[in-house]
Design a protein around this motif. Structure first.
Motif, PDB file in Angstrom:
ATOM      1  N   GLU A 106     -36.655 -24.991  30.930  1.00 33.25           N
ATOM      2  CA  GLU A 106     -37.641 -25.972  31.385  1.00 33.25           C
ATOM      3  C   GLU A 106     -37.531 -26.198  32.889  1.00 33.25           C
ATOM      4  O   GLU A 106     -38.535 -26.323  33.593  1.00 33.25           O
ATOM      5  N   ARG A 107     -36.289 -26.227  33.375  1.00 33.49           N
ATOM      6  CA  ARG A 107     -36.065 -26.495  34.800  1.00 33.49           C
ATOM      7  C   ARG A 107     -36.582 -25.370  35.684  1.00 33.49           C
ATOM      8  O   ARG A 107     -37.233 -25.609  36.715  1.00 33.49           O
ATOM      9  N   PHE A 108     -36.291 -24.127  35.307  1.00 33.24           N
ATOM     10  CA  PHE A 108     -36.604 -23.000  36.191  1.00 33.24           C
ATOM     11  C   PHE A 108     -37.932 -22.316  35.881  1.00 33.24           C
ATOM     12  O   PHE A 108     -38.398 -21.490  36.663  1.00 33.24           O
ATOM     13  N   GLY A 109     -38.537 -22.636  34.744  1.00 34.39           N
ATOM     14  CA  GLY A 109     -39.847 -22.078  34.434  1.00 34.39           C
ATOM     15  C   GLY A 109     -39.780 -20.832  33.571  1.00 34.39           C
ATOM     16  O   GLY A 109     -38.724 -20.206  33.407  1.00 34.39           O
ATOM     17  N   ALA A 110     -40.931 -20.452  33.051  1.00 33.02           N
ATOM     18  CA  ALA A 110     -41.006 -19.360  32.079  1.00 33.02           C
ATOM     19  C   ALA A 110     -40.701 -17.994  32.674  1.00 33.02           C
ATOM     20  O   ALA A 110     -40.270 -17.079  31.965  1.00 33.02           O
ATOM     21  N   ASP A 111     -40.917 -17.825  33.983  1.00 33.02           N
ATOM     22  CA  ASP A 111     -40.801 -16.486  34.590  1.00 33.02           C
ATOM     23  C   ASP A 111     -39.429 -16.166  35.144  1.00 33.02           C
ATOM     24  O   ASP A 111     -39.127 -15.004  35.427  1.00 33.02           O
ATOM     25  N   ALA A 112     -38.592 -17.179  35.337  1.00 31.05           N
ATOM     26  CA  ALA A 112     -37.268 -16.929  35.918  1.00 31.05           C
ATOM     27  C   ALA A 112     -36.409 -16.105  34.962  1.00 31.05           C
ATOM     28  O   ALA A 112     -36.466 -16.275  33.750  1.00 31.05           O
ATOM     29  N   SER A 113     -35.617 -15.191  35.538  1.00 28.43           N
ATOM     30  CA  SER A 113     -34.659 -14.427  34.743  1.00 28.43           C
ATOM     31  C   SER A 113     -33.379 -15.246  34.632  1.00 28.43           C
ATOM     32  O   SER A 113     -32.688 -15.478  35.622  1.00 28.43           O
ATOM     33  N   LEU A 114     -33.077 -15.707  33.415  1.00 24.77           N
ATOM     34  CA  LEU A 114     -31.850 -16.466  33.167  1.00 24.77           C
ATOM     35  C   LEU A 114     -30.876 -15.573  32.412  1.00 24.77           C
ATOM     36  O   LEU A 114     -31.228 -15.016  31.369  1.00 24.77           O
ATOM     37  N   THR A 115     -29.667 -15.432  32.934  1.00 24.39           N
ATOM     38  CA  THR A 115     -28.683 -14.549  32.301  1.00 24.39           C
ATOM     39  C   THR A 115     -27.371 -15.272  32.097  1.00 24.39           C
ATOM     40  O   THR A 115     -26.763 -15.756  33.054  1.00 24.39           O
ATOM     41  N   TRP A 116     -26.946 -15.340  30.833  1.00 26.07           N
ATOM     42  CA  TRP A 116     -25.669 -15.962  30.479  1.00 26.07           C
ATOM     43  C   TRP A 116     -24.576 -14.901  30.638  1.00 26.07           C
ATOM     44  O   TRP A 116     -24.645 -13.836  30.041  1.00 26.07           O
ATOM     45  N   LEU A 117     -23.565 -15.218  31.442  1.00 24.22           N
ATOM     46  CA  LEU A 117     -22.467 -14.287  31.702  1.00 24.22           C
ATOM     47  C   LEU A 117     -21.309 -14.605  30.765  1.00 24.22           C
ATOM     48  O   LEU A 117     -20.951 -15.767  30.580  1.00 24.22           O
ATOM     49  N   MET A 118     -20.705 -13.583  30.198  1.00 19.67           N
ATOM     50  CA  MET A 118     -19.598 -13.824  29.269  1.00 19.67           C
ATOM     51  C   MET A 118     -18.719 -12.592  29.136  1.00 19.67           C
ATOM     52  O   MET A 118     -19.095 -11.487  29.516  1.00 19.67           O
ATOM     53  N   GLY A 119     -17.537 -12.799  28.563  1.00 16.60           N
ATOM     54  CA  GLY A 119     -16.660 -11.697  28.202  1.00 16.60           C
ATOM     55  C   GLY A 119     -16.956 -11.252  26.785  1.00 16.60           C
ATOM     56  O   GLY A 119     -17.614 -11.962  26.010  1.00 16.60           O
ATOM     57  N   ALA A 120     -16.460 -10.093  26.417  1.00 18.47           N
ATOM     58  CA  ALA A 120     -16.728  -9.520  25.097  1.00 18.47           C
ATOM     59  C   ALA A 120     -16.218 -10.419  23.968  1.00 18.47           C
ATOM     60  O   ALA A 120     -16.818 -10.465  22.892  1.00 18.47           O
ATOM     61  N   ASP A 121     -15.137 -11.142  24.215  1.00 16.40           N
ATOM     62  CA  ASP A 121     -14.599 -12.021  23.167  1.00 16.40           C
ATOM     63  C   ASP A 121     -15.599 -13.116  22.813  1.00 16.40           C
ATOM     64  O   ASP A 121     -15.724 -13.513  21.650  1.00 16.40           O
ATOM     65  N   SER A 122     -16.354 -13.601  23.814  1.00 19.62           N
ATOM     66  CA  SER A 122     -17.371 -14.615  23.546  1.00 19.62           C
ATOM     67  C   SER A 122     -18.543 -14.028  22.766  1.00 19.62           C
ATOM     68  O   SER A 122     -19.093 -14.681  21.876  1.00 19.62           O
ATOM     69  N   LEU A 123     -18.910 -12.798  23.099  1.00 21.48           N
ATOM     70  CA  LEU A 123     -19.995 -12.151  22.349  1.00 21.48           C
ATOM     71  C   LEU A 123     -19.613 -11.983  20.882  1.00 21.48           C
ATOM     72  O   LEU A 123     -20.422 -12.247  19.984  1.00 21.48           O
ATOM     73  N   ILE A 124     -18.381 -11.572  20.631  1.00 21.94           N
ATOM     74  CA  ILE A 124     -17.908 -11.387  19.258  1.00 21.94           C
ATOM     75  C   ILE A 124     -17.945 -12.704  18.484  1.00 21.94           C
ATOM     76  O   ILE A 124     -18.251 -12.741  17.289  1.00 21.94           O
TER      77      ILE A 124
END
Length: 233
Positions: A106-124
């Motif tokens: 909502e803050r950055f708008g529909a067109d902004a590319s938002l990317t969550w950064l994480m390590g593989a342990d978080s993905l698992i």
């Protein structure tokens, strides 16, 4: 930051922030040409149990780490802005990533590319997150592999069928795809192996080897505050 178009999100308990967090941030800030990177300490980290350092103290430690990260960006000629966001600390109740990404969208708008950064342990561990399967409707994921996690269904016993399916449906083989997509993609990066743990560092800070912990493991400004406040004794 209203004109920002490519935003990285690095969330966590940050108890304490460590050099692994900064290496992950620096790597993806450069790789994804991020306009801004938000460090977001959790308010009530519901999965962590008891014994968590108070949120305002962890925010203070994260702000200190942000100073070192901004200096690292300057040294590395990375033009990414660094922001420390109170969004989860100011929100009542358990800190759920899904609530955070909805607010940031909502803050950055529909067109902004938002990317969550994480390590593989978080993905698992993603299936244990609240409404995890809806996260890709709001953000991309940039995942750094970690030792002992190869994210291969045949060889990594910790990789659940749900995460394996999630990967197959959303994986992008090229990091530039994330820059051009607002949400919905996962990029696995195998060039960065970060093997530092906040839990392990807390244990060492409580032990006789406390004095041996250097700025290579905990950012200088963060370590100063830990010492000043007498944390993790």
């Amino acid at each position: 930051m209203s004109t920002v178009k490519k935003i990285g999100i690095l969330g966590g308990t940050f108890d304490p922030p460590h050099a692994g967090h900064l290496r992950l941030a620096s790597h993806f800030a450069k790789l994804l040409h991020l306009d801004a990177l938000l460090l977001i300490p959790s308010g009530e980290p519901w999965q962590k149990g008891t014994g968590i350092t108070p949120a305002e103290t962890r925010l203070q430690l994260t702000e200190a780490a942000g100073i070192d990260l901004a200096r690292a960006f300057l040294y590395l000629k990375i033009s990414t802005q660094v922001g420390i966001d109170r969004i989860e600390i100011d929100r009542a109740g358990p800190s759920y990533a899904i609530d955070t990404v909805k607010t940031l969208r909502e803050r950055f708008g529909a067109d902004a590319s938002l990317t969550w950064l994480m390590g593989a342990d978080s993905l698992i561990a993603l299936p244990s997150w609240n409404s995890w399967e809806k996260l890709s409707q709001y953000v991309n994921f940039a995942v750094a592999t970690r030792p002992h996690h190869d994210l291969n269904e045949q060889t990594d016993p910790e990789l659940s069928p749900d995460v394996s399916k999630f990967l197959k449906e959303h994986r992008a083989m090229d990091s530039t795809a994330l820059e051009n997509s607002a949400y919905g993609l996962i990029y696995l990066d195998e060039s960065l192996n970060v093997d530092l743990s906040s839990t392990e560092l807390r244990d060492r800070l409580k032990s006789s080897s406390r004095s041996a912990i250097a700025s290579e493991e905990i950012p200088t400004h963060t370590l100063e505050i830990i010492t000043k406040l007498g944390l993790y004794q």
